[in-house]
Design a protein around this motif. Sequence first.
Motif, PDB file in Angstrom:
ATOM      1  N   HIS A   1      39.818 -25.060  -4.525  1.00 39.01           N
ATOM      2  CA  HIS A   1      41.415 -25.089  -4.735  1.00 39.01           C
ATOM      3  C   HIS A   1      41.765 -26.392  -3.660  1.00 39.01           C
ATOM      4  O   HIS A   1      42.724 -26.457  -2.995  1.00 39.01           O
ATOM      5  CB  HIS A   1      42.153 -23.849  -4.209  1.00 39.01           C
ATOM      6  CG  HIS A   1      41.997 -22.750  -4.735  1.00 39.01           C
ATOM      7  ND1 HIS A   1      42.419 -22.403  -6.279  1.00 39.01           N
ATOM      8  CD2 HIS A   1      41.012 -21.717  -4.361  1.00 39.01           C
ATOM      9  CE1 HIS A   1      41.765 -21.255  -6.696  1.00 39.01           C
ATOM     10  NE2 HIS A   1      40.957 -20.948  -5.753  1.00 39.01           N
ATOM     11  N   THR A   2      41.005 -27.616  -3.779  1.00 37.17           N
ATOM     12  CA  THR A   2      41.363 -28.621  -3.181  1.00 37.17           C
ATOM     13  C   THR A   2      41.670 -29.931  -4.172  1.00 37.17           C
ATOM     14  O   THR A   2      41.684 -31.073  -3.688  1.00 37.17           O
ATOM     15  CB  THR A   2      40.164 -29.112  -2.038  1.00 37.17           C
ATOM     16  OG1 THR A   2      38.766 -29.156  -2.830  1.00 37.17           O
ATOM     17  CG2 THR A   2      39.935 -28.153  -1.081  1.00 37.17           C
ATOM     18  N   PHE A   3      41.564 -29.546  -5.397  1.00 40.22           N
ATOM     19  CA  PHE A   3      41.669 -30.534  -6.184  1.00 40.22           C
ATOM     20  C   PHE A   3      42.700 -29.781  -7.475  1.00 40.22           C
ATOM     21  O   PHE A   3      42.582 -28.635  -7.549  1.00 40.22           O
ATOM     22  CB  PHE A   3      40.411 -31.022  -6.945  1.00 40.22           C
ATOM     23  CG  PHE A   3      40.596 -32.458  -7.852  1.00 40.22           C
ATOM     24  CD1 PHE A   3      40.545 -33.685  -7.115  1.00 40.22           C
ATOM     25  CD2 PHE A   3      40.909 -32.153  -9.249  1.00 40.22           C
ATOM     26  CE1 PHE A   3      40.748 -34.728  -8.057  1.00 40.22           C
ATOM     27  CE2 PHE A   3      40.852 -33.289 -10.007  1.00 40.22           C
ATOM     28  CZ  PHE A   3      40.790 -34.494  -9.340  1.00 40.22           C
ATOM     29  N   PRO A   4      43.600 -30.638  -8.278  1.00 37.14           N
ATOM     30  CA  PRO A   4      44.405 -30.117  -9.300  1.00 37.14           C
ATOM     31  C   PRO A   4      43.562 -29.422 -10.046  1.00 37.14           C
ATOM     32  O   PRO A   4      42.773 -30.297 -11.021  1.00 37.14           O
ATOM     33  CB  PRO A   4      45.172 -31.326  -9.790  1.00 37.14           C
ATOM     34  CG  PRO A   4      45.068 -32.300  -8.797  1.00 37.14           C
ATOM     35  CD  PRO A   4      43.883 -31.988  -7.955  1.00 37.14           C
ATOM     36  N   ALA A   5      43.870 -28.394 -10.662  1.00 36.90           N
ATOM     37  CA  ALA A   5      43.229 -27.698 -11.840  1.00 36.90           C
ATOM     38  C   ALA A   5      43.810 -28.161 -13.246  1.00 36.90           C
ATOM     39  O   ALA A   5      44.840 -28.739 -13.324  1.00 36.90           O
ATOM     40  CB  ALA A   5      43.462 -26.035 -11.556  1.00 36.90           C
ATOM     41  N   PRO A   6      42.863 -28.309 -14.201  1.00 35.93           N
ATOM     42  CA  PRO A   6      43.181 -28.580 -15.516  1.00 35.93           C
ATOM     43  C   PRO A   6      44.067 -27.706 -16.093  1.00 35.93           C
ATOM     44  O   PRO A   6      43.937 -26.455 -15.936  1.00 35.93           O
ATOM     45  CB  PRO A   6      41.818 -28.872 -16.237  1.00 35.93           C
ATOM     46  CG  PRO A   6      40.778 -28.009 -15.433  1.00 35.93           C
ATOM     47  CD  PRO A   6      41.373 -27.724 -13.927  1.00 35.93           C
ATOM     48  N   ILE A   7      44.698 -28.244 -17.394  1.00 32.82           N
ATOM     49  CA  ILE A   7      45.536 -27.356 -18.042  1.00 32.82           C
ATOM     50  C   ILE A   7      44.676 -27.103 -19.401  1.00 32.82           C
ATOM     51  O   ILE A   7      43.981 -28.190 -19.748  1.00 32.82           O
ATOM     52  CB  ILE A   7      46.885 -27.797 -18.272  1.00 32.82           C
ATOM     53  CG1 ILE A   7      46.832 -29.296 -19.147  1.00 32.82           C
ATOM     54  CG2 ILE A   7      47.619 -27.756 -17.039  1.00 32.82           C
ATOM     55  CD1 ILE A   7      48.332 -29.617 -19.653  1.00 32.82           C
ATOM     56  N   LYS A   8      44.905 -26.157 -19.831  1.00 36.29           N
ATOM     57  CA  LYS A   8      44.037 -25.908 -21.319  1.00 36.29           C
ATOM     58  C   LYS A   8      44.911 -26.806 -22.497  1.00 36.29           C
ATOM     59  O   LYS A   8      46.171 -26.588 -22.695  1.00 36.29           O
ATOM     60  CB  LYS A   8      43.919 -24.491 -21.659  1.00 36.29           C
ATOM     61  CG  LYS A   8      42.934 -23.648 -20.847  1.00 36.29           C
ATOM     62  CD  LYS A   8      41.675 -24.086 -20.903  1.00 36.29           C
ATOM     63  CE  LYS A   8      40.824 -23.974 -22.080  1.00 36.29           C
ATOM     64  NZ  LYS A   8      39.614 -24.489 -22.439  1.00 36.29           N
ATOM     65  N   LEU A   9      44.120 -27.397 -23.341  1.00 33.30           N
ATOM     66  CA  LEU A   9      44.742 -27.967 -24.733  1.00 33.30           C
ATOM     67  C   LEU A   9      43.807 -27.490 -25.821  1.00 33.30           C
ATOM     68  O   LEU A   9      42.882 -28.159 -26.313  1.00 33.30           O
ATOM     69  CB  LEU A   9      44.415 -29.462 -24.323  1.00 33.30           C
ATOM     70  CG  LEU A   9      44.939 -30.079 -23.168  1.00 33.30           C
ATOM     71  CD1 LEU A   9      44.256 -31.368 -22.871  1.00 33.30           C
ATOM     72  CD2 LEU A   9      46.529 -30.174 -23.062  1.00 33.30           C
ATOM     73  N   GLY A  10      44.131 -26.168 -26.120  1.00 40.90           N
ATOM     74  CA  GLY A  10      43.338 -25.659 -27.000  1.00 40.90           C
ATOM     75  C   GLY A  10      42.138 -25.496 -26.606  1.00 40.90           C
ATOM     76  O   GLY A  10      41.805 -24.729 -25.446  1.00 40.90           O
ATOM     77  N   ARG A  11      40.901 -25.931 -27.182  1.00 43.54           N
ATOM     78  CA  ARG A  11      39.699 -25.552 -26.801  1.00 43.54           C
ATOM     79  C   ARG A  11      39.038 -26.445 -25.606  1.00 43.54           C
ATOM     80  O   ARG A  11      38.127 -26.487 -24.870  1.00 43.54           O
ATOM     81  CB  ARG A  11      38.672 -25.806 -28.001  1.00 43.54           C
ATOM     82  CG  ARG A  11      38.606 -24.708 -28.833  1.00 43.54           C
ATOM     83  CD  ARG A  11      37.702 -24.690 -30.166  1.00 43.54           C
ATOM     84  NE  ARG A  11      36.301 -25.575 -29.551  1.00 43.54           N
ATOM     85  CZ  ARG A  11      35.634 -25.535 -30.584  1.00 43.54           C
ATOM     86  NH1 ARG A  11      35.729 -25.189 -31.901  1.00 43.54           N
ATOM     87  NH2 ARG A  11      34.420 -26.211 -30.302  1.00 43.54           N
ATOM     88  N   ALA A  12      39.997 -27.762 -25.334  1.00 39.46           N
ATOM     89  CA  ALA A  12      39.580 -28.861 -24.367  1.00 39.46           C
ATOM     90  C   ALA A  12      40.717 -28.403 -23.212  1.00 39.46           C
ATOM     91  O   ALA A  12      41.272 -27.631 -23.218  1.00 39.46           O
ATOM     92  CB  ALA A  12      39.894 -30.120 -24.805  1.00 39.46           C
ATOM     93  N   SER A  13      40.336 -29.422 -22.190  1.00 44.41           N
ATOM     94  CA  SER A  13      41.123 -29.347 -20.981  1.00 44.41           C
ATOM     95  C   SER A  13      41.407 -30.756 -20.587  1.00 44.41           C
ATOM     96  O   SER A  13      40.905 -31.873 -20.976  1.00 44.41           O
ATOM     97  CB  SER A  13      40.291 -28.950 -19.887  1.00 44.41           C
ATOM     98  OG  SER A  13      39.915 -27.406 -20.067  1.00 44.41           O
ATOM     99  N   GLY A  14      42.563 -30.841 -19.730  1.00 41.21           N
ATOM    100  CA  GLY A  14      43.119 -32.279 -19.525  1.00 41.21           C
ATOM    101  C   GLY A  14      43.919 -31.919 -18.122  1.00 41.21           C
ATOM    102  O   GLY A  14      44.189 -30.803 -17.614  1.00 41.21           O
ATOM    103  N   TRP A  15      44.166 -33.070 -17.505  1.00 43.24           N
ATOM    104  CA  TRP A  15      44.904 -32.909 -16.057  1.00 43.24           C
ATOM    105  C   TRP A  15      46.307 -33.731 -16.216  1.00 43.24           C
ATOM    106  O   TRP A  15      46.222 -34.516 -17.124  1.00 43.24           O
ATOM    107  CB  TRP A  15      44.041 -33.700 -15.041  1.00 43.24           C
ATOM    108  CG  TRP A  15      42.926 -32.812 -14.318  1.00 43.24           C
ATOM    109  CD1 TRP A  15      43.047 -32.249 -13.406  1.00 43.24           C
ATOM    110  CD2 TRP A  15      41.733 -32.622 -15.050  1.00 43.24           C
ATOM    111  NE1 TRP A  15      41.702 -31.550 -13.268  1.00 43.24           N
ATOM    112  CE2 TRP A  15      40.957 -31.861 -14.226  1.00 43.24           C
ATOM    113  CE3 TRP A  15      40.982 -33.013 -16.520  1.00 43.24           C
ATOM    114  CZ2 TRP A  15      39.376 -31.385 -14.600  1.00 43.24           C
ATOM    115  CZ3 TRP A  15      39.833 -32.472 -16.709  1.00 43.24           C
ATOM    116  CH2 TRP A  15      38.917 -31.829 -15.681  1.00 43.24           C
ATOM    117  N   VAL A  16      47.197 -33.160 -15.506  1.00 41.43           N
ATOM    118  CA  VAL A  16      48.561 -33.802 -15.259  1.00 41.43           C
ATOM    119  C   VAL A  16      48.197 -35.030 -14.431  1.00 41.43           C
ATOM    120  O   VAL A  16      47.792 -34.962 -13.389  1.00 41.43           O
ATOM    121  CB  VAL A  16      49.581 -32.987 -15.073  1.00 41.43           C
ATOM    122  CG1 VAL A  16      50.654 -33.507 -14.635  1.00 41.43           C
ATOM    123  CG2 VAL A  16      49.722 -31.679 -15.726  1.00 41.43           C
ATOM    124  N   ALA A  17      48.586 -36.494 -15.073  1.00 48.06           N
ATOM    125  CA  ALA A  17      48.162 -37.622 -14.506  1.00 48.06           C
ATOM    126  C   ALA A  17      48.761 -37.512 -13.168  1.00 48.06           C
ATOM    127  O   ALA A  17      48.141 -37.833 -11.956  1.00 48.06           O
ATOM    128  CB  ALA A  17      48.574 -38.521 -15.065  1.00 48.06           C
TER     129      ALA A  17
END
Length: 67
Positions: free
Chosen positions: A33-49
Amino acid sequence: MNTEAQRRIIRLPEVSQLVGLGKTAIYERIKEHTFPAPIKLGRASGWVAEEVQKWGETQIAATRGGH
């Protein structure tokens, strides 16, 4: 920062390049919990820039003795 930049989603290679950490280090920090978690993009994941950028700014401030 404009709304478009705030909502920009970036994938792991760009996250890694921005913060200078590899995949394993990023996921270890997410688990701690020391780095922003990704969000789910369907089967993939991404981070809010913006979240990744703020994390980087916090790291710089901590290293430089800032708040």
